[in-house]
Design a protein around this motif. Structure first.
Motif, mmCIF file in Angstrom:
data_model
loop_
_atom_site.group_PDB
_atom_site.id
_atom_site.type_symbol
_atom_site.label_atom_id
_atom_site.label_comp_id
_atom_site.label_asym_id
_atom_site.label_seq_id
_atom_site.Cartn_x
_atom_site.Cartn_y
_atom_site.Cartn_z
ATOM 1 N N LYS A 117 0.713 -1.276 0.294
ATOM 2 C CA LYS A 117 -0.095 -0.068 -0.481
ATOM 3 C C LYS A 117 1.074 1.412 -0.136
ATOM 4 C CE LYS A 117 -4.310 -1.468 2.044
ATOM 5 N NZ LYS A 117 -4.717 -1.840 3.561
ATOM 6 N N GLN A 121 0.225 3.647 -3.192
ATOM 7 C CA GLN A 121 -0.401 5.264 -2.844
ATOM 8 C C GLN A 121 0.676 6.363 -3.382
ATOM 9 O OE1 GLN A 121 -1.046 4.213 0.938
ATOM 10 N NE2 GLN A 121 -3.020 4.012 0.939
ATOM 11 N N LEU A 147 -4.824 -6.665 -4.763
ATOM 12 C CA LEU A 147 -5.732 -6.331 -5.044
ATOM 13 C C LEU A 147 -5.492 -4.783 -3.841
ATOM 14 C CD1 LEU A 147 -8.886 -6.499 -5.539
ATOM 15 C CD2 LEU A 147 -9.048 -7.894 -3.674
ATOM 16 N N ALA A 148 -4.678 -4.462 -3.455
ATOM 17 C CA ALA A 148 -5.057 -3.748 -2.904
ATOM 18 C C ALA A 148 -4.661 -2.605 -3.993
ATOM 19 C CB ALA A 148 -3.749 -3.362 -1.254
ATOM 20 N N GLU A 151 -7.219 -0.884 -5.488
ATOM 21 C CA GLU A 151 -8.339 -0.089 -4.689
ATOM 22 C C GLU A 151 -7.942 1.265 -4.454
ATOM 23 O OE1 GLU A 151 -10.051 -3.548 -1.652
ATOM 24 O OE2 GLU A 151 -8.020 -2.526 -0.882
ATOM 25 N N GLY A 154 -8.175 3.209 -7.420
ATOM 26 C CA GLY A 154 -9.966 3.759 -7.552
ATOM 27 C C GLY A 154 -10.432 4.915 -6.096
ATOM 28 N N GLN A 155 -9.429 4.781 -5.482
ATOM 29 C CA GLN A 155 -9.549 5.997 -4.363
ATOM 30 C C GLN A 155 -8.927 7.153 -4.708
ATOM 31 O OE1 GLN A 155 -7.259 4.081 -1.342
ATOM 32 N NE2 GLN A 155 -9.213 2.716 -0.495
ATOM 33 N N VAL A 196 -11.747 -7.782 -8.452
ATOM 34 C CA VAL A 196 -12.177 -6.681 -9.176
ATOM 35 C C VAL A 196 -12.568 -5.860 -9.931
ATOM 36 C CG1 VAL A 196 -10.785 -4.914 -10.333
ATOM 37 C CG2 VAL A 196 -9.549 -6.353 -9.452
ATOM 38 N N LEU A 199 -14.994 -4.410 -7.065
ATOM 39 C CA LEU A 199 -15.426 -2.877 -6.770
ATOM 40 C C LEU A 199 -14.846 -1.575 -7.823
ATOM 41 C CD1 LEU A 199 -12.497 -2.353 -4.633
ATOM 42 C CD2 LEU A 199 -11.359 -2.747 -6.210
ATOM 43 N N ASP A 202 -18.954 0.758 -8.262
ATOM 44 C CA ASP A 202 -18.406 2.127 -7.338
ATOM 45 C C ASP A 202 -17.836 2.666 -7.943
ATOM 46 O OD1 ASP A 202 -20.658 0.497 -5.651
ATOM 47 O OD2 ASP A 202 -19.059 -0.065 -4.141
ATOM 48 N N VAL A 203 -16.637 2.511 -8.847
ATOM 49 C CA VAL A 203 -15.585 3.404 -9.315
ATOM 50 C C VAL A 203 -16.124 3.802 -10.790
ATOM 51 C CG1 VAL A 203 -13.240 4.048 -9.843
ATOM 52 C CG2 VAL A 203 -13.620 2.207 -8.280
#
Ligand code: GUN
Ligand code: FE
Length: 458
Positions: A117, A121, A147-148, A151, A154-155, A196, A199, A202-203
């Motif tokens: 992560k 990030q 998967l992280a 995510e 997405g974030q 995915v 996930l 919602d993206v």
């Protein structure tokens, strides 16, 4: 139904067709709630004054200042996300040494999801700041860390296509870093695809799973067959490396008695949603297979200079009709910037054409008719990338996502000026492509959302 519209006003550059530059001055772009460009109104259009009036009534109207331009967001077709810490390291070693000594030990660390992560990030933020709005990512063999990454895309608002890497062959991969078996690799890939997809619901900008055999040499036949079956079943994207180096190309031929492209096709891994990295050793018959299947090439010019010792002949395969875009290949390529890869694509093509061995007679140097223009390279980073992924991105036109970077040529930290002399639109864009840095990328938008903003002085 009264859909909310967001209005953007400014001049923009794009290439609706490969290599064909269009400059649209002082346009109004109307973007709907889904982040899709609904219409583009030009100053010569009858509705312009009324539309501008309506735009000015909205609180979130975005109007570019003088010296600012929209460019489509860049599309990076080849990134190894876990290799970000390795960018710039050990570039002077051969590929197999680089993989065994540096890359595999590094990638093995992503079993630790917290570490993953932290890196992911940082990487996603870095790529957005470089104007890259869509990325096709290799992650690692680890499902949780892969998967992280999805995510985090997405974030942070980036459009991410993410693959859990498959590499199961015992004799080709270290015991500390490989899939436990072909069967587990296939099962984990399928559950990754489903996770995915879930996930992605919602993206807004889309997050997509990608079937990702690392390359043919690292996979068993059982794994390759199983992955091909998953592609047929789930209609997902596919990525791998194809004919990157002489070594990889020859190794596959010795193992299967077929060319790399044929092996990938015969296992069901080539489709219109497939993107193969490098492809330096493709021949014309491979090109035919790419055309028949709709497979695209991720051209990675910086990486190819180091690890493939070759230049992918963009012009030749473009003339054959292949789809292609650009990839940074972090960290086979040291730079996270597609601006750097645009420049290198041009320079590499010049060297391919002109040859470099001055002890040969001029006519015996190089490969005739290989050079590409910086506008063609810009196309690869935008329109070509969208075409390769079969997504409506990379061009600023109705029905396409509003993915854009705002370039400010007057930024005090990197003022791009031609002192009033080279002011034609094509000249302005050329100067941007050659001279812009992160400083000039003031804002980045993905699917109508502001995902990066550079403050003056920052
Ligand atoms: N071939 C197989 N794995 C890799 C990789 O990580 N980078 C490059 N450039 N080539 C590969
Ligand atoms: Fe790669």
């Amino acid at each position: 139904m009264n859909m909310k519209i967001q209005y953007f006003k400014g001049s923009f550059f794009h290439t609706p067709v490969h290599g064909q530059l269009e400059f649209v001055e002082e346009a109004l772009l109307l973007v709907n709630e889904e982040g899709i460009i609904q219409s583009i109104v030009r100053p010569t259009d009858e509705m312009y004054a009324d539309t501008l009036h309506a735009a000015k009534q909205t609180p979130d109207f975005v109007e570019l200042a003088q010296g600012q331009y929209f460019l489509p967001g860049f599309i990076d077709l080849h990134v190894h996300a876990p290799q970000w810490p390795q960018a710039g390291v050990a570039l002077d070693t051969p590929l197999n040494h680089w993989l065994d000594e540096c890359t595999f030990p590094l990638e093995a660390k992503y079993e630790d999801v917290d570490f993953a992560k932290e890196v992911y990030q940082d990487l996603v933020a870095h790529l957005l700041a470089q104007g890259t709005t869509t990325v096709l990512y290799f992650a690692t063999v680890h499902q949780a860390a892969s998967l992280a990454l999805a995510e985090i895309c997405g974030q942070q608002g980036q459009r991410g296509l993410v693959g859990k890497v498959v590499m199961d062959l015992e004799e080709m991969n270290p015991s500390y870093y490989r899939d436990a078996s072909a069967q587990s690799a296939i099962e984990e890939t399928e559950s990754f695809i489903l996770a995915v997809k879930e996930l992605g619901k919602d993206v807004k900008q889309g997050i997509y799973p990608v079937v990702t055999p690392r390359f043919v040499p690292s996979c068993s036949e059982e794994a390759l067959r199983g992955l091909g079956d998953l592609v047929q079943k789930h209609h997902v994207h596919v990525q791998s490396h194809c004919s990157e180096s002489q070594w990889a190309h020859d190794f596959v031929f010795e193992r299967f008695g077929k060319r790399d492209t044929e092996v990938l096709r015969d296992f069901g891994l080539l489709s219109d949603k497939s993107v193969m990295a490098h492809c330096n050793f493709l021949n014309e018959s491979d090109g035919e297979i790419y055309l028949e299947t709709g497979t695209a090439v991720a051209h990675c010019p910086i990486s190819n200079s180091y690890f493939a010792n070759s230049v992918f002949p963009v012009k030749k395969f473009k003339e054959q009709g292949l789809e292609m875009g650009l990839g940074t290949d972090i960290s086979g390529g040291f730079s996270p910037s597609l601006y750097d890869n645009i420049k290198q694509a041009v320079m590499s093509s010049r060297m391919l054409e002109d040859g470099v061995d001055t002890n040969r007679a001029f006519e015996e140097r190089g490969v005739a008719d290989s050079r590409i223009s910086v506008i063609e390279a810009f196309s690869l980073a935008t329109q070509g990338g969208g075409e390769a992924l079969s997504l409506p991105i990379g061009v600023l036109k109705p029905g396409y996502a509003f993915d854009a970077q705002v370039i400010d040529i007057h930024h005090p930290h990197n003022r791009i000026s031609s002192f009033g002399i080279f002011e034609q639109p094509a000249e302005i864009l050329q100067k941007i492509l050659y001279l812009a840095t992160k400083e000039n990328i003031r804002q980045v938008w993905v699917q109508g959302n502001l995902v990066h903003q550079k403050q003056l002085g920052a």
